[in-house]
Each structure stands twice: as structure tokens, then as C-alpha cells.
Design an enzyme around this catalytic site. Structure first.
Site, mmCIF file in Angstrom:
data_model
loop_
_atom_site.group_PDB
_atom_site.id
_atom_site.type_symbol
_atom_site.label_atom_id
_atom_site.label_comp_id
_atom_site.label_asym_id
_atom_site.label_seq_id
_atom_site.Cartn_x
_atom_site.Cartn_y
_atom_site.Cartn_z
ATOM 1 N N GLU A 147 9.523 9.172 -16.437
ATOM 2 C CA GLU A 147 8.164 9.674 -16.659
ATOM 3 C C GLU A 147 7.687 9.364 -18.071
ATOM 4 O O GLU A 147 6.535 9.006 -18.294
ATOM 5 C CB GLU A 147 8.128 11.189 -16.430
ATOM 6 C CG GLU A 147 8.402 11.608 -15.002
ATOM 7 C CD GLU A 147 8.590 13.108 -14.899
ATOM 8 O OE1 GLU A 147 9.754 13.562 -14.949
ATOM 9 O OE2 GLU A 147 7.587 13.818 -14.788
ATOM 10 N N HIS B 2 0.836 -1.224 0.000
ATOM 11 C CA HIS B 2 0.000 0.000 0.000
ATOM 12 C C HIS B 2 0.866 1.268 0.000
ATOM 13 O O HIS B 2 0.409 2.316 0.439
ATOM 14 C CB HIS B 2 -0.947 0.054 1.203
ATOM 15 C CG HIS B 2 -1.655 -1.236 1.490
ATOM 16 N ND1 HIS B 2 -2.928 -1.509 1.036
ATOM 17 C CD2 HIS B 2 -1.257 -2.337 2.175
ATOM 18 C CE1 HIS B 2 -3.286 -2.722 1.438
ATOM 19 N NE2 HIS B 2 -2.284 -3.259 2.116
ATOM 20 N N SER C 202 15.445 21.886 -15.099
ATOM 21 C CA SER C 202 14.311 22.785 -15.297
ATOM 22 C C SER C 202 14.844 24.107 -15.813
ATOM 23 O O SER C 202 15.922 24.551 -15.396
ATOM 24 C CB SER C 202 13.577 22.992 -13.973
ATOM 25 O OG SER C 202 12.846 24.193 -14.021
ATOM 26 N N LYS D 43 16.562 21.781 -9.828
ATOM 27 C CA LYS D 43 15.844 20.570 -10.227
ATOM 28 C C LYS D 43 16.660 19.620 -11.090
ATOM 29 O O LYS D 43 17.435 20.007 -11.939
ATOM 30 C CB LYS D 43 14.576 20.945 -11.015
ATOM 31 C CG LYS D 43 13.569 21.726 -10.215
ATOM 32 C CD LYS D 43 12.566 20.847 -9.505
ATOM 33 C CE LYS D 43 11.817 19.957 -10.421
ATOM 34 N NZ LYS D 43 10.413 20.136 -10.425
#
Ligand code: ARG
Length: 463
Positions: free
Chosen positions: A295, A161, A282, A288
Site C-alpha cells: 500500500e 477488466h 492491526s 488481520k
């Protein structure tokens, strides 16, 4: 030839050429040019067979086979002008062959139809993709194996979970994916084996009256045998669907792992550092480092599932045998295959390059009362409590620790005894994460010794 006149391949009964819209909806050359090499291999095998069976003169067949090689080299060199008026790769190649060798080109299509031709070309193409996928999966498995070997005893939290469950080893987590991808590999090999039959010689749908030798063409193209039913041969695309299904399952595995890498590389987790080579920055936030490859793998996988469903939809309502609907099989499979190979390669690169943050993994593994089950198991083993009661006692200890804002191992023996008087000093041995994982020696368990056995087994298999 002019686009205004009727088609030179099938225009005998036509007085006029197609409307521009008809041509646009009908043409597949924009995408099926990807089948050029397979189409030419199929035609060369067919021509050799026509000569061997005496259906076409040897000299004509030789001219055809030579001419086809010229066409292939023109296409490979980018010197070929594809024509939409010629609809598809089959007619583009044949028309160019005629320009090169003249009249004998017209004999190539004896005892053959575009229906068995396209089925053959596409099978050959999908078969190549099975091989490419096999290579990609194997490479990824080896990368995972490398990580597993390095970190057979690094401890990390195991989740259910997405809540901390029990400590596991890094190696064990990596080997879980080795197992998953090995099943994808086996499914891919299985699909390849099943699809490896030749449709060539089924002709339009009913076979042919010419004395062809289907065994010969099958062999020349590396097929195990000719397909046994001509209607089936020209009308099913289950081989492509099987590839897409297997690709979908593999893609699903890739996507789950990609999701884990996105989570693991976040500032909140810091379980792994992805390499610069497989991250992006970024344009506005200088701090970043984004896991874009992970992704994009996660996202691209949707195209593969989509292709699978789309082709099922194309096929599900078609009466036997060939219908033009089936021309819509290719783009989906091309796109799915391209993205599967890309996702496999990107995942392999990320896995090879990534660095596990061992200290962070261990800290995380030790938090969240991850050894509560070990505590309950200890009570069962050492005090003879039934597991259900031990579970209850452990729950009370967890509540106590939570209230104090500390870990289970930070509770004193007196505090423990206040919950259950039979607890002794020995309990502290099982509260450490390394002891916890080392104790899980059941077959398939997370103990470093078990992981090393699995790594050795897979290294042997993968060579
Ligand atoms: N371009 C067609 C396809 O991809 C080739 C087969 C055409 N056959 C036909 N009977 N019109 O399916």
C-alpha cells in the site's frame, strides 16, 4: 563570522546583511548539504585543473585539495556546523576551507561560478541515483525471475477488466513485470548516458577568460566530455527531469504490481501470502495481516509523479541562463529518489518472500468459464466453424452452465450437443486449465514451455 554583517562571499557591495526572512527564503543549506561529497569532488577536480593549467600555484592547489578532504571528513563525521547565513553547501564548504587553510582558499573559486558548480554537483548526484536505481531494479528483476522459475506451470486466472479472462501461468505473470522493469532499467541507463557531460567550466554563464582545461575536470569526475555550450550547461535541468520521468514510469510499474499484491493477498482472493517480514498487524483486529508495504509503495509513487510535475513547473518559464528558481530543483529530486529506492527495495523484499497459494490459484483459474475461448477455438479447429459462429455457440454453452450453476466442464456431452450437434467427447480435453495454458505456445504466450524459455533467456542476461 557574524550573521549580522554582509555576506563574506558576495557582500562586497552590501552595507548590511540580509533580513531574517530573506535569509530563510534564500538558504538551501538545509537540503543541499546532501551534495557535500559531490561538491567537494568537483572542487578538488577544479583545483587540480587550476594547478595543471598554471592558473593557481601548485602549492596553493595542493593545500586546497588537502583542506577539502578535511572538510569532507568533518561533514561525514557529523562534526561540521552548517550555517544558514552561508546559504548553501558551496559557500559552507569554502568558508570552512578558509578557516582550515587560510588565504589559498580564496583562489578556489577562480574561473568558476556557483552556477556551474551546482549544475555539476547535482548532475553527479543524480548520476549516482541512476546507478542506485539500476541496482534496485536488477535486484527486483532477479526476485521476479525466482518466482517465475518456481511457478512456470502454476495456473492462475488471467484478467481483463479484472474479470476472469483466460488461464495464465504464474511464471508468465511474473515475467510480464520482468519485461516492464527491464525497460525501466534500459531507460535509466540511457538517461545516465545522456546526462554524463560536465557543466564545470561554464562559469557563470558565458565561459571564462582563464585558460581552463574542461576536458581534464570532466575526466576527473567521470564525465564523458564537457558540455558544449556554457549557457545550456548552467541553465538546464533536463537531466534531473529525465531521471524523474524514468523514475515515474518505473514507479507506475511498481504501483500496479503493489495494487495486485494488495488484491491477491486479500481474504477474497488468497492468491498469495505475504511474509510476516513484509506485513503488519492491526492493533484492534487480531486476525488481520495487512499488506502495508504494498500500500505504501502504491501511495509513495504519487510523490515521484509530483516531483516530476513540480520541477517541470519550476523550469518552464525561465529565460536563459541561471535563475534562483532552479534552487528548487533539489528537494523534489531528493525525495523522489529516496522513495524510488525504498519502493524498489520493499518490492524486492515482498516478491522474494511471498508464497503463491498454488491450489487457490488453480481453483480460481478454473472458475469464471476461463476456458470458454479454448472451447470456441476447439470448435474452429475440429468442426471448421467460423470463429464468430463458434463464439456464439460457446456463449450459449456458457449461458447454459451459468443457469445450471456449474462449470463448462460439468456439462454433459448431450447437453453440449443440444447446442451444437458436431461437438464430440474431445472437447473435454481443452476445458482443463492446464491444457489451456499448455496450448498457448505462440511466441510470448503463457505456455509453461514458453515461460521457461524466457526465464532461461533472462537468467543468461542477468547472470
Ligand atoms: N544554492 C544555489 C542553487 O542551488 C547555488 C547557485 C547560486 N547561484 C547564484 N547565482 N546565486 O541553485
Amino acid at each position: 563570522m557574524s550573521d549580522k554583517t554582509s555576506n563574506q562571499m558576495w557582500g562586497g557591495r552590501f552595507a548590511a546583511g540580509p533580513d531574517a526572512i530573506m535569509e530563510a527564503i534564500n538558504a538551501s543549506i538545509g537540503f543541499d548539504k546532501r551534495l557535500a561529497a559531490q561538491d567537494i569532488a568537483g572542487s578538488r577536480a577544479h583545483a587540480a585543473m587550476l594547478a595543471a593549467t598554471g592558473i593557481v600555484d601548485t602549492s596553493d592547489a595542493e593545500a586546497i585539495r588537502e583542506g577539502l578532504l578535511t572538510v569532507l571528513s568533518e561533514i561525514k563525521a557529523g562534526d561540521f556546523e552548517f550555517s544558514t547565513a552561508l546559504e548553501d553547501i558551496h559557500m559552507n564548504v569554502e568558508a570552512r576551507l578558509k578557516e582550515i587553510i587560510g588565504e589559498p582558499a580564496g583562489r578556489l573559486h577562480t574561473a568558476r561560478s556557483r552556477n556551474d558548480q551546482v549544475a555539476t554537483d547535482f548532475r553527479l548526484w543524480v548520476r549516482d541515483q541512476c546507478d542506485a536505481a539500476e541496482g534496485g531494479i536488477l535486484a527486483l528483476m532477479k526476485a521476479l525471475l525466482g518466482q517465475a522459475e518456481a511457478g512456470a506451470d502454476w495456473v492462475m486466472p488471467g484478467f481483463t477488466h479484472l474479470q476472469t479472462a483466460q488461464p495464465v501461468t504464474w511464471g508468465h505473470h511474473m515475467m510480464a513485470y520482468v519485461e516492464m522493469f527491464s525497460r525501466d532499467l534500459s531507460r535509466m541507463r540511457d538517461a545516465r548516458k545522456r546526462m554524463n557531460e560536465s557543466p564545470l567550466g561554464a562559469a557563470a554563464l558565458a565561459g571564462t577568460g582563464f585558460p581552463i582545461d574542461r576536458q581534464m575536470t570532466a575526466e576527473a569526475l567521470g564525465f564523458d566530455r564537457p558540455m558544449a555550450n556554457s549557457l545550456d550547461a548552467v541553465s538546464d535541468r533536463d537531466f534531473a527531469l529525465e531521471f524523474l520521468s524514468v523514475a515515474s514510469i518505473c514507479a507506475m510499474h511498481l504501483s500496479r504490481f503493489a495494487e495486485e499484491l494488495v488484491i491477491w493477498s486479500s481474504a477474497q482472493f488468497r492468491f498469495v501470502t505475504l511474509s510476516d517480514r513484509f506485513s503488519t498487524g492491526s492493533s484492534i483486529m487480531p486476525q488481520k495481516k495487512n499488506p502495508d508495504a504494498a500500500e505504501l509503495i502504491r501511495a509513495k509513487i504519487g510523490r515521484i509523479f509530483g516531483a516530476n510535475v513540480a520541477l517541470l513547473m519550476v523550469m518552464k518559464g525561465l529565460p536563459l541562463a541561471y535563475s534562483k528558481d532552479m534552487q528548487e530543483d533539489k528537494e523534489q529530486v531528493f525525495d523522489a529518489a529516496d522513495n524510488l529506492m525504498l519502493a524498489l527495495a520493499a518490492m524486492e523484499g515482498m516478491v522474494k518472500d511471498m508464497t503463491a497459494n498454488v491450489a487457490n490459484l488453480e481453483t480460481a483459474a478454473a472458475s469464471g468459464f476461463s476456458t470458454a475461448t479454448d472451447l470456441a477455438d476447439w470448435l474452429v479447429r475440429e468442426t471448421g466453424l467460423p470463429f464468430r459462429d463458434a463464439h456464439h455457440v460457446t456463449g450459449a454453452l456458457v449461458a447454459m452452465a451459468e443457469k445450471k450453476g456449474c462449470d463448462l466442464s460439468d456439462l454433459s456431452l448431450e447437453e453440449m450437443k443440444s447446442v451444437n450437434g458436431t461437438i464430440t467427447e474431445g472437447i473435454f480435453d481443452v476445458l482443463g486449465v492446464h491444457n489451456s495454458v499448455a496450448s498457448r505456445m505462440s511466441y510470448g504466450g503463457t505456455a509453461p514451455a514458453r515461460v521457461r524459455e524466457q526465464v532461461a533467456r533472462w537468467k543468461e542476461i542477468l547472470g
